[in-house]
Design an enzyme around this catalytic site. Structure first.
Site, mmCIF file in Angstrom:
data_model
loop_
_atom_site.group_PDB
_atom_site.id
_atom_site.type_symbol
_atom_site.label_atom_id
_atom_site.label_comp_id
_atom_site.label_asym_id
_atom_site.label_seq_id
_atom_site.Cartn_x
_atom_site.Cartn_y
_atom_site.Cartn_z
ATOM 1 N N HIS A 1 35.744 45.776 0.706
ATOM 2 C CA HIS A 1 36.180 47.219 1.362
ATOM 3 C C HIS A 1 36.668 48.016 -0.170
ATOM 4 O O HIS A 1 37.670 47.468 -0.298
ATOM 5 C CB HIS A 1 36.916 46.156 2.361
ATOM 6 C CG HIS A 1 36.985 47.878 3.209
ATOM 7 N ND1 HIS A 1 36.017 48.156 3.630
ATOM 8 C CD2 HIS A 1 37.693 48.040 3.517
ATOM 9 C CE1 HIS A 1 36.035 49.211 4.774
ATOM 10 N NE2 HIS A 1 37.149 49.762 4.797
ATOM 11 N N SER B 1 26.399 48.164 -7.154
ATOM 12 C CA SER B 1 27.038 48.458 -8.606
ATOM 13 C C SER B 1 27.933 46.631 -8.539
ATOM 14 O O SER B 1 28.495 45.888 -9.446
ATOM 15 C CB SER B 1 27.527 49.655 -8.622
ATOM 16 O OG SER B 1 28.684 49.579 -7.695
#
Ligand code: GRF
Length: 209
Positions: A111, A16
């Protein structure tokens, strides 16, 4: 017109973040081109979606291979595609030091936490279990250590009382999609420099005015 900077995307799964980068480019929000998308897993949905978009989508399977040898194939493919910047987008593999040295300050990662809190796997679960009230996402340069390099951009996300891992992850992911394109745009603009651990806007010298 300026030549478009070339991105290499490395992924292992859903993809995504890759999609969000590709959408930003398509919408004209990000001035770049995706020169290659590499997956180390044959079943990565991100690889399929890169093919559907007509991109140069390449499978370089890592299963059962020595890290350095697999990395050498990936490095060669990235060189062939003449990439300027490498974006890890859910790439579930540690890079060998040789890989990192081949592209100094040109590999970035996203992250799902505010680093240095909660590095490694299941960052959203770690944040919930720790009980923090604010978490978020971090785009950072990749160095030899896990989730450790200089931070380019962070976005915050509040942790709500009713959150579970799924709801929190979904809200963080929304911010990831915005943050990654923004960070790439910043790096490609050439307006930032890395000084020790800090990624700073270059100062305009008074002579240049
Ligand atoms: C994201 O949460 C990213 O922060 C982490 O791995 C996940 C990848 O998701 N590194 P997707 O494959 O980009 O959807």
């Amino acid at each position: 017109m300026a030549v478009l900077k070339k991105l290499g995307i490395l992924l292992s799964g859903r993809g995504s973040n890759f999609e969000a980068i590709a959408d930003s480019i398509q919408a004209g929000r990000l001035h770049a081109e995706i020169a290659i998308v590499i997956s180390n897993r044959p079943d990565a949905p991100g690889l399929e979606s890169a093919k559907r978009r007509g991109l140069n989508a390449v499978l370089i399977p890592s299963k059962g291979r020595v890290r350095e040898e697999h990395d050498a194939d990936v490095i060669a493919a990235l060189h062939r595609a003449q990439v300027d910047l490498i974006c890890l987008a859910g790439y579930m593999r540690l890079l060998s030091p040789h890989f990192i040295q081949a592209f100094p300050n040109r590999i970035v990662n996203i992250h799902p936490s505010l680093l240095p809190s909660f590095p490694g796997m299941d960052a959203q679960k770690q944040a919930l279990e720790y009980g923090v009230k604010v978490t978020g996402c971090t785009v950072h340069f990749v160095d030899e250590h896990l989730d450790n390099g200089p931070i380019i951009l962070q976005k915050t996300v509040p942790v709500l009382d009713g959150d579970d891992v799924n709801s929190l992850s979904a809200r963080i992911l929304e911010q990831e999609h915005a943050a990654y394109s923004e960070a790439i745009g910043l790096l490609l603009s050439g307006e930032v420099e890395v000084i020790e651990r800090r990624v700073l806007r270059k100062r305009v010298s008074s002579e240049g005015r």
